[in-house]
Design an enzyme around this catalytic site. Structure first.
Site, PDB file in Angstrom:
ATOM      1  N   ASP A  54      -1.504  -0.534   6.112  1.00  0.00           N
ATOM      2  CA  ASP A  54      -1.862   0.013   7.422  1.00  0.00           C
ATOM      3  C   ASP A  54      -3.346  -0.063   7.710  1.00  0.00           C
ATOM      4  OD1 ASP A  54      -3.218   3.085   7.111  1.00  0.00           O
ATOM      5  OD2 ASP A  54      -2.240   2.242   5.347  1.00  0.00           O
ATOM      6  N   ASP A  93      -0.123   5.176   1.065  1.00  0.00           N
ATOM      7  CA  ASP A  93      -0.264   6.113   2.174  1.00  0.00           C
ATOM      8  C   ASP A  93      -0.168   5.414   3.524  1.00  0.00           C
ATOM      9  OD1 ASP A  93      -0.582   8.112   0.355  1.00  0.00           O
ATOM     10  OD2 ASP A  93      -2.560   8.743   1.034  1.00  0.00           O
ATOM     11  N   ASP A 114       0.856  -1.177   0.000  1.00  0.00           N
ATOM     12  CA  ASP A 114       0.000   0.000   0.000  1.00  0.00           C
ATOM     13  C   ASP A 114       0.897   1.234   0.000  1.00  0.00           C
ATOM     14  OD1 ASP A 114      -2.359   1.598   0.343  1.00  0.00           O
ATOM     15  OD2 ASP A 114      -1.920   1.703   2.482  1.00  0.00           O
TER      16      ASP A 114
END
Length: 270
Positions: free
Chosen positions: A189, A18, A16
Site C-alpha cells: 500500500d 499493514d 506487505d
C-alpha cells in the site's frame, strides 16, 4: 527419463503486512490495551493515536517515518518484555480478529494453488510477523529483528525491514530460494515499498497512498482495493499454538513499522 531437463523457475508472491494484509495500523490497534496495562500514559496514547492517524489516512514519507520512529523509540524503550506479552495475550482476539482482509487471504490461497511461495515482507518485527505468517500459511517472512537486553526492549534494531532494505532482502531470498523475480508478484500500500515493487515482474498497489497511486499510474501497475476485513478464526483453519505465539510479538504491533535506531538510520544513509 530426460536427465538434461532443467527444473522450471520458482516464483514467489511478496506481501506487505499493514494495510495490505491487515486492514489498519497494528500500532493504532494496540494503543488502548497498552494504556489499560499501564505501559503508556493517556497523553502518550493520544500522541500515538494522532501520529498513526496521520500515517493511516495519508501514508508516510521518510520525514514522517522518522518522526514516528523517534516517538515510538522513546515510548517503548525499557518496556518489560514479559509484561508486553501478557497484555497482548489477554487482548489478542479483540485486537487482531477483525483485521485481516479477506481479499488478501484469497490471493494467498490463489498463489499457493498456482505453485508460488508466499512471503510476508514487513517492517514489523519477527515476533509478530512470523506467527501471522504461520496463520496465513506463508512460506517465509522477512521482518525487522529487534534487540533485547535483560528482558527489556532497547529501542535498537539489528535489521530494519524498511524501504530499500526490503528489496535487498527479497533479492537475497531469491538467490537462496531460486526465485525468478521477473516472474514473481508483490503487493503493498505504501510508496516506501516502491523498491520492493520494482524488483518483481508483477507489482500491485493495494489500497495505495497517494504517492504510490501516482507511481502505479505512471508505471501502468494494477491497483487493487481491499474492503472486507474478516476475523482470523472465521477465514483461516484453526492454528492452535500459533495464535498463542502471536502474543510474543505484541510490542512490535505498536512500534515495529516505525522503529529504527541510530544504527538503522546509518545503514539507510549508507
Amino acid at each position: 527419463m530426460d536427465l538434461g531437463r532443467t527444473a522450471p523457475p520458482r516464483e514467489a508472491a511478496f506481501f506487505d503486512l499493514d494495510k495490505t494484509i491487515i486492514a489498519k495500523s497494528s500500532a493504532l490497534a494496540f494503543s488502548k490495551p497498552f494504556l489499560a496495562g499501564g505501559l503508556i500514559s493517556r497523553k502518550a496514547m493520544l500522541r500515538s493515536v494522532y501520529t498513526q492517524f496521520v500515517y493511516v489516512i495519508g501514508g508516510a514519507d521518510h520525514d514522517q517515518m522518522e518522526k514516528m520512529r523517534q516517538m515510538m523509540s522513546e515510548l517503548v524503550t525499557g518496556w518489560d518484555v514479559n509484561t508486553v506479552r501478557e497484555i497482548v495475550a489477554d487482548t489478542l482476539h479483540n485486537v487482531v480478529d477483525p483485521l485481516v482482509y479477506d481479499e488478501a487471504v484469497q490471493l494467498i490461497e490463489q498463489h499457493h494453488a498456482e505453485g508460488r511461495d508466499v512471503v510476508i515482507v514487513s517492517a514489523s518485527g519477527t515476533e509478530v510477523v512470523e506467527p501471522i505468517g504461520a496463520l496465513l500459511g506463508a512460506d517465509h517472512v522477512v521482518a525487522t529483528r529487534m534487540e533485547e537486553s535483560d528482558g527489556h526492549y532497547t529501542g535498537t534494531i539489528a535489521f530494519y525491514a524498511y524501504a530499500e532494505h526490503k528489496a535487498e532482502a527479497i533479492r537475497e531470498l531469491a538467490r537462496t530460494r531460486g526465485y525468478d523475480l521477473s516472474r514473481s508478484y508483490a503487493y503493498s500500500d505504501s510508496m516506501t515499498d516502491l523498491p520492493m515493487l520494482e524488483e518483481v515482474g508483477h507489482p500491485f498497489a493495494v489500497n495505495p497512498d497517494k504517492d504510490l497511486r501516482r507511481a502505479a499510474k505512471e508505471r501502468d501497475w494494477p491497483v487493487l482495493v481491499f474492503t472486507k476485513p474478516v476475523a482470523l478464526r472465521t477465514s483461516l483453519p484453526p492454528a492452535g499454538p500459533t495464535l498463542a505465539a502471536l502474543a510474543v510479538g505484541g510490542v512490535v504491533a505498536i512500534g515495529g513499522v516505525l522503529w529504527a535506531g541510530a544504527r538503522a538510520r546509518r545503514r539507510l544513509g549508507a
